[in-house]
Enzyme design. Structure first.
Site, PDB file in Angstrom:
ATOM      1  N   MET A   1      11.118 -28.674  10.110  1.00  0.00           N
ATOM      2  CA  MET A   1      10.329 -29.872   9.269  1.00  0.00           C
ATOM      3  C   MET A   1      11.275 -31.117   8.705  1.00  0.00           C
ATOM      4  O   MET A   1      10.821 -31.937   8.142  1.00  0.00           O
ATOM      5  CB  MET A   1       9.858 -29.183   8.097  1.00  0.00           C
ATOM      6  CG  MET A   1       8.795 -28.216   8.441  1.00  0.00           C
ATOM      7  SD  MET A   1       7.416 -28.531   9.345  1.00  0.00           S
ATOM      8  CE  MET A   1       6.911 -27.050   9.974  1.00  0.00           C
TER       9      MET A   1
ATOM     10  N   HIS B   1      12.769 -34.538   9.420  1.00  0.00           N
ATOM     11  CA  HIS B   1      12.694 -35.904  10.115  1.00  0.00           C
ATOM     12  C   HIS B   1      14.058 -36.506  10.904  1.00  0.00           C
ATOM     13  O   HIS B   1      15.108 -36.279  10.461  1.00  0.00           O
ATOM     14  CB  HIS B   1      12.218 -36.989   9.225  1.00  0.00           C
ATOM     15  CG  HIS B   1      10.881 -36.668   8.488  1.00  0.00           C
ATOM     16  ND1 HIS B   1      11.023 -35.781   7.296  1.00  0.00           N
ATOM     17  CD2 HIS B   1       9.783 -37.226   8.802  1.00  0.00           C
ATOM     18  CE1 HIS B   1       9.764 -35.872   6.917  1.00  0.00           C
ATOM     19  NE2 HIS B   1       9.007 -36.576   7.716  1.00  0.00           N
TER      20      HIS B   1
ATOM     21  N   ASP C   1      34.285 -19.794  16.042  1.00  0.00           N
ATOM     22  CA  ASP C   1      34.251 -19.618  17.732  1.00  0.00           C
ATOM     23  C   ASP C   1      35.621 -19.701  18.352  1.00  0.00           C
ATOM     24  O   ASP C   1      36.082 -19.035  19.209  1.00  0.00           O
ATOM     25  CB  ASP C   1      33.179 -20.343  18.262  1.00  0.00           C
ATOM     26  CG  ASP C   1      33.147 -20.417  19.725  1.00  0.00           C
ATOM     27  OD1 ASP C   1      32.817 -19.389  20.246  1.00  0.00           O
ATOM     28  OD2 ASP C   1      33.403 -21.545  20.448  1.00  0.00           O
TER      29      ASP C   1
END
Length: 165
Positions: free
Chosen positions: A75, A77, A131
């Site tokens: 949701m 923008h 990572d």
């Protein structure tokens, strides 16, 4: 508590309409962290990690994440960000490990805030460090991720007073 604005007339999810919202300068700062062993701290700070400059790569990943937030948070923008800055601060812990504090500042001039962009960037920065260092230790701990402050928009300013709110 205000009513939920991400629900349509049928009670289903919708993206909020920001068409009529005022354009203003928006700014948000989010924080995350990662706790690492002394060995990882030494390898990062002395540029000895096999995958390269960990903080440089993590910083680029964080900037990229801020710019892509709307593609992974349904949701949100799409926003034209005017600035993303990521700062690192090493903190020595009593248990012999090190905590890397990650602060991300995001700015735009628009009709909606940039809190999600800052939070996403902080999270991805920490994940990228994990990572790049997991070959040395998979036991690293990514810490709490939270909004430190925001300004602009109808809801006004917010400034966290402690890390434990």
């Amino acid at each position: 508590m205000s009513e939920f604005t991400h629900m349509n007339q049928q009670g289903r999810a919708k993206m909020v309409d920001i068409t009529d919202k005022t354009v203003s300068s928006r700014r948000a700062i989010a924080r995350s962290s990662i706790i690492v062993l002394e060995e990882i701290y030494q390898k990062i700070t002395n540029h000895k990690m096999g995958k390269g400059d960990v903080l440089a790569v993590a910083q680029v990943a964080g900037v990229m994440a801020a710019k892509q937030t709307s593609t992974i948070i349904p949701m949100c923008h799409p926003l034209a960000l005017s600035g993303v800055n990521i700062l690192f601060d090493w903190v020595s812990r009593d248990d012999g490990r090190w905590e890397l504090v990650i602060d991300v500042e995001v700015k735009t001039k628009g009709s909606t805030g940039v809190e999600m962009e800052a939070l996403t960037a902080a999270s991805v920065t920490a994940l990228t460090i994990y990572d790049m260092c997991k070959a040395v230790d998979k036991g690293m701990i990514i810490g709490q991720t939270y909004l430190l402050e925001k300004s602009g928009g109808k809801s006004g300013a917010f400034k966290r007073t402690t890390d434990n709110e």
